[in-house]
Design an enzyme around this catalytic site. Structure first.
Site, PDB file in Angstrom:
ATOM      1  NE  ARG A  98      11.802 -13.246  -1.680  1.00 36.91           N
ATOM      2  CZ  ARG A  98      10.586 -13.548  -2.101  1.00 36.91           C
ATOM      3  NH1 ARG A  98       9.666 -12.606  -2.195  1.00 36.91           N
ATOM      4  NH2 ARG A  98      10.280 -14.775  -2.471  1.00 36.91           N
ATOM      5  CD  GLU A 199      -7.600  16.527  10.089  1.00 36.43           C
ATOM      6  OE1 GLU A 199      -7.001  15.665   9.436  1.00 36.43           O
ATOM      7  OE2 GLU A 199      -7.421  16.711  11.308  1.00 36.43           O
TER       8      GLU A 199
END
Length: 285
Positions: A98, A199
């Site tokens: 898993r 930004e």
């Protein structure tokens, strides 16, 4: 960034989480001397990533296991393809399956999604990049998966590059400092090898930011028309990065505005794990 020691550390944490006191099911039902073989197969087409992480899940569980990889990281595969064969003590295979699958499915999902974005902008010269919107603790693995898909990595951490975002600029302007002066001051404090990215979310912010001496300017959540205008305003004086609401349906149009880089958090924060299967067969049964 993806070293063997980092892989082992992350995988061991996952193994310890999944079986902190052993696998009582396998230890109850499976004889200690049983040997098994497992086949990792693709249930859908994709791009592989995480093969070394998959290998580590079994190796760290029991050094007697062996993983033979049939597809390398970064390679495309079709549905039904055999990606790897695992052999060794049956208890070890059942205990690690898993964890190995979880990592390989997620990382291959990232690589596959990234490849779709890269293919969508083919011929434009635009780079597809990731962001820091990664799963805590798994950034190096997920960044590797982006590379496997043909994408590029943004700054790895807050320590790697200067990137002033809207909240940084809001603090500066509240203190009465202009954006241009703030960038110029930051530049004087940095070494010559450190880049500065800023930004912006409005066209009228571009010129003051450029005047401060940035290396990269991010146009955040701009419309296509605004991106074209922004690229014209920058006029080659900085690398132009587009970001915000980038999807597979819009990425080509964004690339055609003339930007240099398109970054997308969706490559890591909302990707679907690829459907892979691991079928275990006990030898002699």
């Amino acid at each position: 960034m993806l070293t063997d020691s980092h892989i082992d550390r992350v995988v061991q944490l996952a193994l310890d989480e999944d079986a902190p006191w052993g696998d009582i099911t396998s230890e109850t039902f499976i004889p200690a001397d049983a040997v098994a073989t497992a086949i990792l197969s693709a249930r859908e087409p994709g791009v592989l990533a995480g093969s070394t992480v998959f290998d580590a899940a079994f190796r760290l569980t029991d050094a007697a296991t062996r993983v033979d990889l049939h597809v390398a990281d970064g390679e495309r595969f079709d549905a039904g393809a055999t990606l790897a064969t695992v052999s060794g003590p049956a208890r070890a295979l059942l205990r690690a399956e898993r964890i190995g699958l979880n990592f390989c499915q997620r990382l291959s999902g990232i690589a596959t999604a990234t490849r779709a974005f890269v293919d969508a902008v083919e011929g434009t010269g635009v780079r597809i990049a990731d962001t820091r919107k990664t799963t805590p603790g798994l950034r190096a693995l997920e960044r590797h998966a982006v590379q496997c898909g043909g994408g590029r990595n943004h700054r790895f951490s807050l320590s790697d590059a200067v990137m002033a975002k809207d909240n940084h600029l809001a603090v500066l302007t509240a203190r009465g400092m202009s954006v241009t002066d703030a960038i110029s001051t930051a530049r004087s404090r940095l070494g010559h090898t450190t880049s500065i990215e800023v930004e912006v979310d409005r066209l009228d912010q571009i010129e003051p930011v450029i005047a401060g001496g940035v290396d990269i300017i991010m146009l955040d959540n701009f419309t296509l028309d605004e991106l074209r205008t922004g690229v014209d305003l920058v006029a080659g004086r900085a690398v132009v990065e587009a970001s915000g609401n980038v999807t597979l349906e819009t990425v080509r149009s964004i690339a055609e505005t003339g930007v240099d880089v398109i970054s997308s958090g969706a490559l890591t924060h909302s990707v679907r794990s690829l459907d892979l299967g691991l079928d275990v067969t006990l030898e002699g049964v």
